[in-house]
Every structure is written in structure tokens, then in C-alpha cells.
Enzyme design. Structure first.
Site, PDB file in Angstrom:
ATOM      1  N   ARG A 244       0.792  -1.240   0.000  1.00 51.91           N
ATOM      2  CA  ARG A 244       0.000   0.000   0.000  1.00 51.91           C
ATOM      3  C   ARG A 244       0.816   1.279   0.000  1.00 51.91           C
ATOM      4  NH1 ARG A 244      -2.371  -3.970   2.568  1.00 51.91           N
ATOM      5  NH2 ARG A 244      -4.593  -4.373   2.199  1.00 51.91           N
TER       6      ARG A 244
ATOM      7  N   HIS B 248      -1.049  -2.531  -4.328  1.00 50.07           N
ATOM      8  CA  HIS B 248      -0.477  -3.360  -5.391  1.00 50.07           C
ATOM      9  C   HIS B 248      -0.528  -2.693  -6.770  1.00 50.07           C
ATOM     10  CE1 HIS B 248       0.166  -6.367  -2.459  1.00 50.07           C
ATOM     11  NE2 HIS B 248      -1.009  -6.974  -2.494  1.00 50.07           N
TER      12      HIS B 248
ATOM     13  N   GLU C  27       5.638 -12.282   0.734  1.00 54.85           N
ATOM     14  CA  GLU C  27       6.022 -11.382  -0.349  1.00 54.85           C
ATOM     15  C   GLU C  27       7.300 -10.634   0.015  1.00 54.85           C
ATOM     16  OE1 GLU C  27       2.159  -9.127  -1.028  1.00 54.85           O
ATOM     17  OE2 GLU C  27       1.596 -10.692   0.362  1.00 54.85           O
TER      18      GLU C  27
ATOM     19  N   ASP D  11      -1.027  -9.673   8.518  1.00 59.08           N
ATOM     20  CA  ASP D  11      -0.955  -8.976   7.231  1.00 59.08           C
ATOM     21  C   ASP D  11       0.002  -7.812   7.433  1.00 59.08           C
ATOM     22  OD1 ASP D  11      -1.306  -7.931   4.750  1.00 59.08           O
ATOM     23  OD2 ASP D  11      -3.491  -7.735   4.866  1.00 59.08           O
TER      24      ASP D  11
ATOM     25  N   HIS E 198       2.990 -12.681  -5.716  1.00 60.23           N
ATOM     26  CA  HIS E 198       1.901 -12.870  -4.760  1.00 60.23           C
ATOM     27  C   HIS E 198       1.345 -14.302  -4.796  1.00 60.23           C
ATOM     28  CE1 HIS E 198      -1.336 -11.639  -2.144  1.00 60.23           C
ATOM     29  NE2 HIS E 198      -1.008 -10.372  -2.234  1.00 60.23           N
TER      30      HIS E 198
HETATM   31  C1  GLA Z   1      -1.467  -8.272   0.332  1.00 60.73           C
HETATM   32  C2  GLA Z   1      -2.014  -7.316   1.310  1.00 60.73           C
HETATM   33  C3  GLA Z   1      -3.267  -7.832   1.895  1.00 60.73           C
HETATM   34  C4  GLA Z   1      -4.268  -8.192   0.831  1.00 60.73           C
HETATM   35  C5  GLA Z   1      -3.655  -9.164  -0.123  1.00 60.73           C
HETATM   36  C6  GLA Z   1      -4.586  -9.459  -1.259  1.00 60.73           C
HETATM   37  O1  GLA Z   1      -0.864  -9.342   0.934  1.00 60.73           O
HETATM   38  O2  GLA Z   1      -1.108  -6.958   2.329  1.00 60.73           O
HETATM   39  O3  GLA Z   1      -3.827  -6.873   2.753  1.00 60.73           O
HETATM   40  O4  GLA Z   1      -4.644  -7.050   0.137  1.00 60.73           O
HETATM   41  O5  GLA Z   1      -2.447  -8.647  -0.617  1.00 60.73           O
HETATM   42  O6  GLA Z   1      -5.877  -9.741  -0.851  1.00 60.73           O
END
Ligand code: GLA
Length: 380
Positions: free
Chosen positions: A109, A134, A346, A280, A208
């Protein structure tokens, strides 16, 4: 049952590979083979490439550079596809949460989709509440890449090319991206990213893949054990934008310095986890930015014995525990994917770096080449 080398070379690497995913036949290597996978609404053809080497089988789409499947053996030699994906291009276009895709121009983000570079402000495409995620609404995951297959020594692989024009999704500069997927004779999957620009811009490319080492559609990954070589992570606000703090993992559910099952602390009442509905977050890797890939994470499924080891030169690792999977998507194996049925690891620069002077820089200038590599090694 073993498949003969001749069959594979005769084109079909594809045929050999599209056969049943079960069985113990060792993946034979050969030139990558291409077949038509489908068409976009405007008629653009999407191809699927199949390649195999060292016991690993990979299927890659020209759409988004998507890894549609990645098959590896378990401790008894039984193959399973350990990456979530769809059967049809329509599903990727309509509803993919970035399954297997290449992510760009900026992975994760950017707060409010805004940043300032050399005194100029930019507004990016906003596609995640008020933020840009993304790369924006039409990121690199939704683009058709030019793909070329190659063999080089004992390696088999694909070169993928995409040109992102000046202003696309709000980013400055025409970015020429080249990504190379290599399967080594040991069955390792290596990703080499390269990019150049004609104006100063920001870049953060990643992959991803949603991993489930028990096989896609086999249920939860909460039993998987994970190790991440990081003493700190970047806590976020409610929109999952880093606050700028580098918090210690010690004494928190974020401590994966020793192998720990993902399920162990995932329901801890830690405010960061409650907010993210699980993990996350970006882990600030202890090794920092390195000249070449260094080992940073290990994932292990105790049931199948399959392991994934990740090495990277990048400073960060986003561990996402599949929190938004909600049972509405049906994958390649015909089963639905529910929350926690896969996880993503990632390798990246930190999210929202363009707005945090204390994070490593993601600026790319004309005349320089962005280069980064991540290596995935499999075992059982
Ligand atoms: C990344 C983001 C998550 C989500 C996924 C896709 O990993 O950090 O918050 O958006 O992609 O769903």
C-alpha cells in the site's frame, strides 16, 4: 508411472504437465511449452507456459505473470499443486485476489495513493479504501506480459516483459520491467526482477503466490510452521498503512524467530492482529538489504513434510495469512478457498516507503537499473 523424456520434449512439456497432478512421476525438464489459455474480453490472447526442472513443475500465464500452479513432491514423492489458482482466465480477470501474480509498480500500500518526489506530488489510482494497493486498479497483475521461454545450461525458465507507460496508474516515468522465472536443476524457483525508467519514480515489485504446502484446497495452513529472521515489524493503522514505527516482535504474536505454527498465536487478542484479521504485516528483515539473496524464511507443513525456504536481497517480507479469503472463490481443484487456506510471503521494500523517510528508499532514477532477486527452495 514415469513419463518419457521424449514426450516432454515433443511439446509437451505442456501435455506431460497437464496430466494428473497426483502420482510420483518425476518432472522431466525440457524447453518451456506454450498453449492458448484463453482470451480477454477485447480478444487479447492469454498463453499458459509449462515448465519443469529438478522435480518442480510450474505453470505460468502471460496475464499478470501469474503462477497458476506449482507442483512439488511430498516426503513420499507424491506431487501436489501448492499454489492457489483458477482454471479460467475469466476468474482471474473478475475476482482474483492477486493469486500467483506479479505485483507492480508498487507492491502493497501507499497511503491515500499519494507521495511527493523531488518536490512534485503524485496521485495514484486508489483501489483499497482510500489507499493504493499493489499498483492500483490495473496493476501489473492485470496486464498481459510478453513471455519468452529459455533453457540455459541446466536452467529452464521464462523472461517476462512489461512496459508501464508514463502516468499509468498515476506513476511518473515509463518503466520497462523484465522479470525472469528460473527453475534450476535442483527444482528451485528463482525470480529476478529488473526495471529502468525515464523519469524518477518509485518501484517495489513482488510475487503474490498463495502457498498451501498440503496442496491447494486441502484446508487450513494454521498447522504450517513458519520462521522469519526478523526482530522487528512495521505496525499499521486500520487501513494497513505502516505507522512508521519499527516495533519489536519479542513477546508478541509477531515473533517467528523460532519455528512456530501459524495457528498458535493467530487468535491472540493483539490489537494489530484484531485489526488485520490475522497476519498482514511487513517484517523488517534483520539482514537488511543485501547484495544477493540471503535466507530469510522457512515454511514447513508437518503433515506432507514439504518445505519452502525463501532467500532474498530485499529488506522486507509481507506475511499475509489469507485473511480475506471467504469461501466465495473456487480454485483449480474444484474446492472453495476459505480464510486461512493459504498464506503469502512477499519479499519487498516496506509498504508506503515513499511516505516514510526512515524506511529504505524505493526511488528509481533514470540511468539506474532496479534489480532484485528472490529464491524459493523446496524440500520434503
Ligand atoms: C497483500 C495485502 C493484503 C491483501 C492481499 C490481497 O498481501 O497486504 O492486505 O490485500 O495482498 O488480498
Amino acid at each position: 508411472m514415469s513419463m518419457s523424456r521424449r514426450t516432454v520434449i515433443a511439446g509437451a512439456a505442456a501435455a506431460g504437465l497437464t496430466a494428473a497432478t497426483a502420482g510420483t512421476a518425476r518432472a522431466a525438464s525440457g524447453r518451456p511449452a506454450r498453449e492458448l489459455f484463453g482470451r480477454l474480453a477485447d480478444g487479447t490472447k492469454v498463453y499458459r507456459w509449462s515448465l519443469a526442472n529438478g522435480g518442480t513443475r510450474l505453470r505460468v500465464l502471460s496475464y499478470g505473470g501469474v503462477v497458476q500452479s506449482l507442483e512439488i513432491p511430498d516426503r513420499r514423492g507424491h506431487y501436489a499443486n501448492v499454489a492457489l489458482g483458477f482454471d479460467a482466465i475469466e476468474d482471474y480477470v473478475a475476482s482474483s485476489p492477486y493469486f500467483g501474480a506479479l505485483i507492480g509498480r508498487y507492491g502493497n500500500r501507499i497511503g491515500k495513493g499519494q507521495f511527493t518526489l523531488d518536490g512534485k506530488s503524485y496521485q495514484l489510482s486508489v483501489n483499497d479504501g482510500v489507499n493504493s494497493l499493489h499498483g492500483g486498479a490495473q496493476g501489473f497483475d492485470k496486464r498481459v506480459w510478453d513471455v519468452e521461454g529459455f533453457t540455459s545450461g541446466s536452467d529452464v525458465g521464462l523472461h517476462l516483459y512489461y512496459i508501464s507507460v508514463d502516468g499509468e496508474m498515476g506513476y511518473p516515468g515509463t518503466l520497462r520491467a523484465k522479470v525472469t522465472y528460473t527453475l534450476t536443476r535442483h527444482g528451485d524457483w528463482r525470480i529476478d526482477y529488473e526495471a529502468t525508467t525515464d523519469k524518477a519514480t518509485v518501484v517495489n515489485l513482488t510475487s503474490h503466490v498463495y502457498w498451501n504446502l498440503g496442496g491447494e484446497g486441502s484446508g487450513t495452513i494454521e498447522n504450517h510452521e513458519l520462521t522469519i529472521a526478523a526482530s522487528r515489524y512495521t505496525p499499521t493503522d486500520s487501513g494497513l498503512i505502516p505507522t512508521g514505527e519499527l516495533a519489536k516482535v519479542a513477546g508478541t504474536p509477531f515473533d517467528f524467530r523460532g519455528a512456530k505454527s501459524i495457528g498458535r498465536d493467530i487468535r491472540a487478542a493483539h490489537p494489530q492482529q484484531v485489526q488485520a484479521k490475522g497476519y498482514d504485516h511487513n517484517w523488517a528483515l534483520d539482514k537488511g538489504i543485501t547484495a544477493g539473496p540471503e535466507h530469510v524464511a522457512t515454511l514447513r507443513d508437518p503433515d506432507s513434510g514439504r518445505t519452502l525456504r525463501i532467500a532474498t536481497d530485499q529488506p522486507g517480507l509481507q506475511f499475509y495469512s489469507g485473511n480475506f479469503l471467504d469461501g466465495t472463490l473456487t480454485g483449480t481443484g474444484g474446492r472453495t478457498y476459505r480464510q486461512g487456506d493459504a498464506l503469502c510471503l512477499e519479499t519487498q521494500h516496506f509498504p508506503d516507503s515513499p511516505n516514510h523517510a526512515n524506511f529504505p528508499s524505493t526511488v528509481l532514477r533514470p540511468g539506474r537499473t532496479y534489480r532484485t532477486s528472490t529464491l524459493h527452495s523446496f524440500g520434503a
